[in-house]
Motif scaffolding. Structure first.
Motif, PDB file in Angstrom:
ATOM      1  N   MET A   1       0.827  -1.188   0.000  1.00 16.30           N
ATOM      2  CA  MET A   1       0.000   0.000   0.000  1.00 16.30           C
ATOM      3  C   MET A   1       0.872   1.252   0.000  1.00 16.30           C
ATOM      4  SD  MET A   1      -3.264   0.317   2.468  1.00 16.30           S
ATOM      5  CE  MET A   1      -2.506  -0.881   3.505  1.00 16.30           C
ATOM      6  N   LYS A   2       0.498   2.233  -0.791  1.00 19.79           N
ATOM      7  CA  LYS A   2       1.270   3.483  -0.849  1.00 19.79           C
ATOM      8  C   LYS A   2       0.525   4.548  -0.047  1.00 19.79           C
ATOM      9  CE  LYS A   2       3.395   2.271  -5.160  1.00 19.79           C
ATOM     10  NZ  LYS A   2       3.606   2.522  -6.552  1.00 19.79           N
ATOM     11  N   ILE A   3       1.193   5.076   0.963  1.00 17.93           N
ATOM     12  CA  ILE A   3       0.520   5.989   1.898  1.00 17.93           C
ATOM     13  C   ILE A   3       1.286   7.306   1.996  1.00 17.93           C
ATOM     14  CG2 ILE A   3      -0.116   6.292   4.347  1.00 17.93           C
ATOM     15  CD1 ILE A   3      -0.806   3.374   4.477  1.00 17.93           C
ATOM     16  N   LEU A  63      -0.649   7.388  -4.854  1.00 17.55           N
ATOM     17  CA  LEU A  63      -0.890   6.974  -3.460  1.00 17.55           C
ATOM     18  C   LEU A  63      -2.272   6.331  -3.328  1.00 17.55           C
ATOM     19  CD1 LEU A  63       0.535  10.071  -1.515  1.00 17.55           C
ATOM     20  CD2 LEU A  63       1.604   7.812  -1.804  1.00 17.55           C
ATOM     21  N   ASP A  64      -2.397   5.358  -2.415  1.00 19.35           N
ATOM     22  CA  ASP A  64      -3.699   4.728  -2.138  1.00 19.35           C
ATOM     23  C   ASP A  64      -4.450   5.497  -1.052  1.00 19.35           C
ATOM     24  OD1 ASP A  64      -3.344   2.368  -3.856  1.00 19.35           O
ATOM     25  OD2 ASP A  64      -1.680   1.943  -2.495  1.00 19.35           O
ATOM     26  N   TYR A  65      -3.719   5.915  -0.016  1.00 13.83           N
ATOM     27  CA  TYR A  65      -4.330   6.663   1.090  1.00 13.83           C
ATOM     28  C   TYR A  65      -3.445   7.840   1.462  1.00 13.83           C
ATOM     29  CZ  TYR A  65      -7.439   2.720   1.894  1.00 13.83           C
ATOM     30  OH  TYR A  65      -8.395   1.753   1.739  1.00 13.83           O
ATOM     31  N   ALA A  87      -6.388   8.911  -4.491  1.00 12.93           N
ATOM     32  CA  ALA A  87      -6.170   8.406  -3.127  1.00 12.93           C
ATOM     33  C   ALA A  87      -7.401   8.678  -2.262  1.00 12.93           C
ATOM     34  CB  ALA A  87      -4.952   9.096  -2.519  1.00 12.93           C
ATOM     35  N   ILE A 321      -7.815   2.876   7.895  1.00 15.55           N
ATOM     36  CA  ILE A 321      -7.168   2.224   6.741  1.00 15.55           C
ATOM     37  C   ILE A 321      -7.135   0.708   6.971  1.00 15.55           C
ATOM     38  CG2 ILE A 321      -5.008   1.995   5.441  1.00 15.55           C
ATOM     39  CD1 ILE A 321      -4.422   4.891   5.952  1.00 15.55           C
ATOM     40  N   THR A 325      -8.886  -2.223   4.589  1.00 11.99           N
ATOM     41  CA  THR A 325      -8.022  -3.104   3.807  1.00 11.99           C
ATOM     42  C   THR A 325      -7.970  -4.513   4.394  1.00 11.99           C
ATOM     43  OG1 THR A 325      -6.121  -2.292   5.055  1.00 11.99           O
ATOM     44  CG2 THR A 325      -6.561  -1.242   2.967  1.00 11.99           C
TER      45      THR A 325
END
Ligand code: A2P
Length: 326
Positions: A1-3, A63-65, A87, A321, A325
């Motif tokens: 995951m990209k945060i 980014l995801d979040y 995101a 998050i 997820t």
């Protein structure tokens, strides 16, 4: 995951990094954002030094979040770019909390709401999260109608500047030096300040009205009425709240004690009264002093404490998050 974390150098932002690490969130990339003052600062995340960036065009791409730990005006400024980049913005500020299109989430209470987002999810006010965690097990027995709450709020609620102001005042007083309060309206060391944020038209502060308005939305109790008094106290990071409440049905104390048995994230304190010092730097909310209320018929009085930076802000956001997820 990209945060991404906006406000990564602040009290809440730094805890967000720790909470991501502790909760073993599977992070493949972490981007840290703060003001230009922090450009070049490195923060250790998951064992690696990560450089702080400034917010600029395209910086949220991929980014995801994005976790928000900045003031409401900055959240408002950055939200559109974050959402446009694809995101989901989990924002700790008050900017979007009362927007009917934005879920306001405490995962143990209304985690499902988070799934119905349009790109923004709000993290509630800190003392509201801690109070809702403490009273929701009771609300599940019978909907809460009325609540009177008095908060004893730590200086961490005002961010890094709140923490350093208390430290500096204590040092100045010990050395006989003069000081001028900047973050708080009056001296906070060895004092209590019964006004947090500014007053609204009804004589209550914005902070006090959050307990009712955000509490209604989180617990799905649209008719909940709350009288709240918010007080800043010279404590570093755990908030405490004294609560009296009345539900639709009268409750026995046995029913109330049993309600906490299987509720995640909340513990009854063994010696009966949690304190801010004992409850600091952990995600659990502690409840004690449970007794029959002497004013509300069939009502309950209690006391609760929880870490403002963790469950009151950073950890709750990270848990959102985690919930989405899972
Ligand atoms: P900085 O440390 O560079 O000032 P706190 O509430 O604990 O004071 O934290 C506020 C956070 O908001 C800090 O990380 C601060 O960064 C950050 N911040 C302030 N202004 C901006 C901005 N214009 N863009 C992004 N982050 C900002």
């Amino acid at each position: 995951m990209k945060i991404g974390i906006v406000g990564a150098t602040g009290a809440v932002g730094r805890q967000m990094i720790k909470s991501l690490e502790e909760r073993k969130i599977d992070v493949s990339e972490l981007r840290l954002f703060a003001s230009p003052r922090s450009l070049g600062t490195k923060i250790n995340c998951f064992g690696e030094d990560v450089g702080v960036q400034v917010v600029e065009d395209g910086c949220f791409k991929g980014l995801d979040y994005v976790l928000g730990a900045v003031e409401a005006d900055l959240s408002e400024k950055y939200a559109a770019d974050i959402v446009k980049s694809g995101a989901v913005f989990v924002d700790n500020s008050k900017a979007f909390r009362m927007d009917p299109n934005v879920p306001l989430v405490v995962p143990e209470i209304n985690g499902e709401d988070a799934k119905h987002n349009n790109g923004i999810i709000s993290n509630p006010n800190c003392s509201t999260i801690i109070t809702c965690m403490a009273v929701y097990p009771i609300a599940k027995l019978s909907p809460i109608k009325k609540m009177i709450a008095s908060t004893y709020q730590a200086v961490s609620g005002a961010g890094m500047h709140g923490i350093t102001e208390l430290e500096e005042e204590i040092a100045a007083l010990a050395e006989g030096r003069d000081f001028t309060p900047k973050t708080f309206t009056k001296q906070i060391a060895y004092n209590c300040i019964p006004l947090i944020s500014s007053l609204t038209e009804n004589g209550y502060s914005g902070e006090e009205m959050k307990m009712q308005n955000e509490g209604r939305k989180i617990m799905h109790l649209p008719d909940l009425n709350v009288t709240c008094t918010c007080v800043r106290v010279p404590v570093f990071r755990s908030h405490a709240i004294s609560v009296s409440l009345q539900c639709e049905d009268p409750l026995t104390l046995d029913e109330v004690f049993n309600a906490y048995k299987d509720f995640p994230g909340v513990k009854l304190t063994e010696d009966g009264f949690p304190t801010p010092l004992e409850t600091s730097d952990q995600d659990t909310v502690f409840v004690g002093r449970i007794r029959k209320d002497l004013v509300f018929d069939g009502g309950v009085a209690l006391w609760c404490c929880g870490d403002q930076i963790r469950k009151g802000a950073a950890s709750n956001a990270v848990q959102i998050i985690e919930y989405l997820t899972k």
